[in-house]
Design a protein around this motif. Structure first.
Motif, PDB file in Angstrom:
ATOM      1  N   UNK A   1      -8.520  18.844  10.743  1.00 56.84           N
ATOM      2  CA  UNK A   1      -8.881  19.267   9.487  1.00 56.84           C
ATOM      3  C   UNK A   1      -7.652  19.565   8.591  1.00 56.84           C
ATOM      4  N   UNK A   2      -6.919  20.432   9.260  1.00 58.28           N
ATOM      5  CA  UNK A   2      -5.526  20.761   8.520  1.00 58.28           C
ATOM      6  C   UNK A   2      -4.576  19.626   8.265  1.00 58.28           C
ATOM      7  N   UNK A   3      -4.625  18.813   9.198  1.00 60.39           N
ATOM      8  CA  UNK A   3      -3.648  17.739   9.159  1.00 60.39           C
ATOM      9  C   UNK A   3      -4.147  16.701   7.836  1.00 60.39           C
ATOM     10  N   UNK A   4      -5.573  16.569   7.986  1.00 62.43           N
ATOM     11  CA  UNK A   4      -5.993  15.530   6.933  1.00 62.43           C
ATOM     12  C   UNK A   4      -5.896  16.168   5.398  1.00 62.43           C
ATOM     13  N   UNK A   5      -6.429  17.207   5.422  1.00 63.43           N
ATOM     14  CA  UNK A   5      -6.269  18.294   3.996  1.00 63.43           C
ATOM     15  C   UNK A   5      -4.640  18.567   3.661  1.00 63.43           C
ATOM     16  N   UNK A   6      -3.984  18.814   4.647  1.00 59.24           N
ATOM     17  CA  UNK A   6      -2.562  18.954   4.288  1.00 59.24           C
ATOM     18  C   UNK A   6      -2.045  17.827   3.635  1.00 59.24           C
ATOM     19  N   UNK A   7      -2.357  16.577   4.475  1.00 59.56           N
ATOM     20  CA  UNK A   7      -1.700  15.412   3.754  1.00 59.56           C
ATOM     21  C   UNK A   7      -1.966  14.982   2.314  1.00 59.56           C
ATOM     22  N   UNK A   8      -3.330  15.370   2.121  1.00 54.42           N
ATOM     23  CA  UNK A   8      -4.158  15.118   0.791  1.00 54.42           C
ATOM     24  C   UNK A   8      -3.378  16.093  -0.159  1.00 54.42           C
ATOM     25  N   UNK A   9      -3.175  17.142   0.145  1.00 56.74           N
ATOM     26  CA  UNK A   9      -2.486  18.300  -0.724  1.00 56.74           C
ATOM     27  C   UNK A   9      -1.209  17.818  -1.022  1.00 56.74           C
TER      28      UNK A   9
ATOM     29  N   UNK B   1       6.933  11.697   6.420  1.00 61.51           N
ATOM     30  CA  UNK B   1       6.420  13.037   6.204  1.00 61.51           C
ATOM     31  C   UNK B   1       5.154  13.160   6.954  1.00 61.51           C
ATOM     32  N   UNK B   2       4.119  12.280   7.071  1.00 64.08           N
ATOM     33  CA  UNK B   2       2.929  12.550   7.629  1.00 64.08           C
ATOM     34  C   UNK B   2       3.043  12.809   8.956  1.00 64.08           C
ATOM     35  N   UNK B   3       3.907  11.855   9.749  1.00 62.96           N
ATOM     36  CA  UNK B   3       4.051  12.409  11.171  1.00 62.96           C
ATOM     37  C   UNK B   3       4.503  13.682  11.395  1.00 62.96           C
ATOM     38  N   UNK B   4       5.600  14.162  10.586  1.00 67.55           N
ATOM     39  CA  UNK B   4       6.133  15.161  10.759  1.00 67.55           C
ATOM     40  C   UNK B   4       5.176  16.352  10.663  1.00 67.55           C
ATOM     41  N   UNK B   5       4.332  16.270   9.433  1.00 74.80           N
ATOM     42  CA  UNK B   5       3.386  17.244   9.060  1.00 74.80           C
ATOM     43  C   UNK B   5       2.426  17.450  10.170  1.00 74.80           C
ATOM     44  N   UNK B   6       1.925  16.284  10.824  1.00 86.03           N
ATOM     45  CA  UNK B   6       0.850  16.129  11.880  1.00 86.03           C
ATOM     46  C   UNK B   6       1.291  16.875  13.005  1.00 86.03           C
ATOM     47  N   UNK B   7       2.616  16.781  13.616  1.00 83.71           N
ATOM     48  CA  UNK B   7       3.118  17.159  14.685  1.00 83.71           C
ATOM     49  C   UNK B   7       3.270  18.881  14.664  1.00 83.71           C
TER      50      UNK B   7
ATOM     51  N   UNK C   1       0.871  -1.191   0.004  1.00 85.88           N
ATOM     52  CA  UNK C   1      -0.054   0.053  -0.146  1.00 85.88           C
ATOM     53  C   UNK C   1       0.905   1.333   0.268  1.00 85.88           C
ATOM     54  N   UNK C   2       0.627   2.124  -0.823  1.00 87.67           N
ATOM     55  CA  UNK C   2       1.337   3.578  -0.879  1.00 87.67           C
ATOM     56  C   UNK C   2       1.287   4.148   0.717  1.00 87.67           C
ATOM     57  N   UNK C   3       0.230   4.114   1.341  1.00 95.04           N
ATOM     58  CA  UNK C   3       0.276   4.714   2.534  1.00 95.04           C
ATOM     59  C   UNK C   3       1.191   4.061   3.496  1.00 95.04           C
ATOM     60  N   UNK C   4       1.751   3.068   3.378  1.00 94.69           N
ATOM     61  CA  UNK C   4       2.561   2.486   4.450  1.00 94.69           C
ATOM     62  C   UNK C   4       4.209   2.527   3.799  1.00 94.69           C
ATOM     63  N   UNK C   5       4.349   3.432   3.039  1.00 93.97           N
ATOM     64  CA  UNK C   5       5.843   3.487   2.379  1.00 93.97           C
ATOM     65  C   UNK C   5       6.582   4.515   3.278  1.00 93.97           C
TER      66      UNK C   5
ATOM     67  N   UNK D   1      -0.972   9.185   5.256  1.00 93.30           N
ATOM     68  CA  UNK D   1      -0.791   8.033   6.087  1.00 93.30           C
ATOM     69  C   UNK D   1      -1.871   8.211   7.343  1.00 93.30           C
ATOM     70  N   UNK D   2      -2.848   7.620   7.252  1.00 94.66           N
ATOM     71  CA  UNK D   2      -4.010   7.741   8.050  1.00 94.66           C
ATOM     72  C   UNK D   2      -3.859   7.621   9.636  1.00 94.66           C
TER      73      UNK D   2
END
Length: 616
Positions: free
Chosen positions: A476-484, A428-434, A418-422, A489-490
């Protein structure tokens, strides 16, 4: 052996007679021999027969003009000949495929008005016959032509068309979305649907697909441009090629979207013709006149002409007459409100139809061996995370919760491709959400946990934003930012709310999370690659393409391009400095020569004056 439709040439001849003369015109329909011409289009080469009197010494100018008018009229008639919607759409699709770089297969998929399925309309596909005939085996050739012939309807999010339509949104974003078919096949989250269309495309050597959406009024859809797996990705994604793909998609989408309006116009003309026939029949029965006498009677024709003009004038006065501005504004507002209401009711009705689902089969269960292999990997990795977390408990500065990685381990070990587990997604997703959580925590809350508490106090005591608003904003910023950004990475989304809510997690906690990510990726890489059926990771940075050397090839390409630009800039600067120095040297020489010339003239004048004084 498939027949190449592009090599067909049909010719017809007509005889036009006028005043005892006959002219022969031959029209050929087929591809143009002009190398500058593009696509599959009809051309009309008209050869005029001899119409001159052999006994005449010079051509008749009047007859030549008549022949020219006949020629233009025939060409216009041929261009406007009735053609089916499938033929018109097929020519447009073929033109796009022939002129796009590296394209071997094109197809258009249209979304139904209720949004429940995607369909490929008749004529909305084209496969390069040279590509199909170049395949090594007869079975592959037959598979390629079968993919071109057959295409089942699919719901949004299912199959290659539904998946790409769901990714681009199909709302006319006007950009090219590239995907690798092998990556779609390896993604366990992709619903492949029936027919194994992805496997067939990949089996005949098609590995890259570009998706471009279009949107015209109620008609929405996508156009897919397929290329070989070995195609040059840099040339495919070149600016001029993507610009051509976007323009071709607009043309194909408009060609399909105009069908409904064209059918409506044809039906309107048909009804008007029927009404005219009824009026003529009524006049014939009432006046007891024949059709020929009615046409030849100039008084009746003038009367009908005046009645028609009066009706048109009355209709125009009713439509565009002077009315009160307020009434016109009210009518326009009412129309807009009514249109919005009708659109909203349609969307609600279409949404209700989607509640039934698509009746797809659920994903299969994994084998006992795979589950046992997954169990051991998760156990070892979670044990390492807990041990690392326990060693940091003595220092509150680097404290973190080991439970943050439980969902990550599920994806990495149970859904390995799965691409979400690479690795890129995890880190990057952990860093962004923190970062999002820490920044949102800086928003003052005023000590209010809920908006009800915030609303009960006086306006003077209200300050900041309630805590639940801050938490919702962070998520909301965490989810939309990851998508953009493209780093979904859920499991990482929970960090945005955690860091926005709990003050014990600070910027120093980010170091612990990054180190734990490295531990998870390292153990997964060493353990999962022991299996013959698994590979981890599939990519590290995910910046490049398979044919161009992956991420490192993309980095080398960017570095090479930057170095080339630097060298070019240096050469420009050196050239400019050389030209400047040459100009300065030339100017200096000119000034020196001028000074010397002036000095020589002055000294000569002084000598002459001295000689003159001595002579005196």
């Amino acid at each position: 052996m498939a027949e190449d439709n592009h090599s067909l040439i049909s010719s017809r001849s007509i005889m036009v007679g006028d005043a005892g003369q006959s002219d022969s015109y031959e029209i050929q329909e087929g591809p143009s021999d002009n190398p500058n011409s593009s696509g599959q289009r009809d051309i009309y080469e008209i050869q005029e027969g001899s119409s001159e009197n052999p006994n005449s010494s010079e051509p008749n100018t009047h007859l030549s003009r008549q022949h020219s008018r006949r020629r233009q009229s025939y060409v216009a008639a041929q261009r406007s000949r009735p053609r089916s919607d499938e033929e018109v759409l097929g020519e447009t699709v073929a033109d796009a495929g022939l002129n796009a770089f590296g394209c071997v297969f094109v197809e258009i998929w249209v979304i139904a008005l209720d949004g429940t399925k995607l369909s490929r309309p008749g004529g909305g596909h084209w496969m390069d016959p040279a590509f199909a005939q170049s395949l090594p085996t007869e079975a592959m050739i037959e598979t390629a032509w079968k993919v071109d012939r057959e295409a089942e309807d699919c719901p949004p999010g299912v199959g290659i068309a539904g998946t790409l339509a769901d990714e681009v949104g199909a709302v006319g974003s006007k950009r090219v979305h590239w995907r690798q078919i092998r990556a779609l096949m390896n993604d366990p989250f992709v619903q492949r649907g029936s027919g194994k269309r992805m496997e067939k495309l990949f089996g005949v050597g098609i590995g890259l697909v570009a998706c471009v959406p279009f949107s015209f009024e109620e008609e929405k859809g996508i156009v897919l441009y397929y290329s070989r797996s070995s195609a040059n990705a840099d040339m495919l994604r070149a600016t001029h090629n993507e610009r051509f793909l976007i323009g071709s998609t607009d043309l194909i989408g408009a060609n399909y979207a105009i069908r409904r309006a064209r059918d409506h116009s044809a039906e309107l003309r048909k009804n008007m013709f029927k009404e005219a026939i009824k009026k003529v029949r009524k006049e014939l029965l009432h006046e007891k006149m024949s059709l020929s006498s009615m046409v030849m009677n100039t008084e009746n024709l003038e009367k009908l002409r005046k009645e028609k003009a009066a009706q048109d004038a009355e209709a125009n006065s009713n439509s565009f007459g002077a009315q009160a501005p307020s009434f016109n504004s009210f009518v326009e507002l009412f129309r807009k409100v009514r249109k919005a209401g009708v659109w909203g009711l349609k969307r609600i009705n279409y949404s209700r139809r989607k509640w039934r689902g698509t009746r797809l089969h659920g994903p299969p269960r994994q084998s006992f061996y795979d589950c046992l292999f997954c169990f051991i990997g998760v156990y070892i990795t979670m044990l390492a995370i807990l041990k690392f977390a326990k060693s940091l408990n003595s220092s509150n500065k680097f404290e973190f919760d080991a439970g943050w990685w439980t969902s990550t381990l599920c994806i990495v070990y149970a859904l390995t491709p799965a691409p979400v587990g690479q690795p890129r997604q995890i880190v990057a997703a952990h860093l962004w959400n923190m970062i999002v959580g820490l920044l949102c925590r800086e928003i003052p809350t005023g000590g209010f946990g809920d908006f009800e508490e915030w609303g009960q106090v006086s306006p003077d005591e209200r300050s900041g934003m309630p805590l639940i608003w801050v938490q919702a904003l962070a998520v909301a910023l965490g989810v939309s930012g990851q998508a953009y950004i493209g780093i979904i990475h859920p499991p990482a989304t929970g960090l945005s709310m955690t860091f926005a809510s709990k003050p014990q997690f600070t910027w120093s906690t980010m170091a612990s999370v990054m180190v734990t990510d490295c531990i998870v990726v390292g153990i997964a890489m060493m353990y999962l690659n022991l299996s013959q059926k698994k590979q981890y990771p599939l990519y590290w940075l995910g910046l490049g393409w398979e044919g161009s050397g992956g991420s490192f090839g993309a980095i080398r390409g960017v570095t090479r391009s930057a170095r080339r630009k630097t060298i070019d800039t240096r050469e420009v600067v050196l050239s400019a400095s050389h030209e400047t120095s040459e100009s300065i040297r030339k100017s200096t020489n000119d000034v020196t020569e001028t000074v010397k010339r002036g000095t020589h003239i002055a000294s000569t004048a002084v000598r002459k004056r001295v000689k003159g004084e001595e002579a005196v």
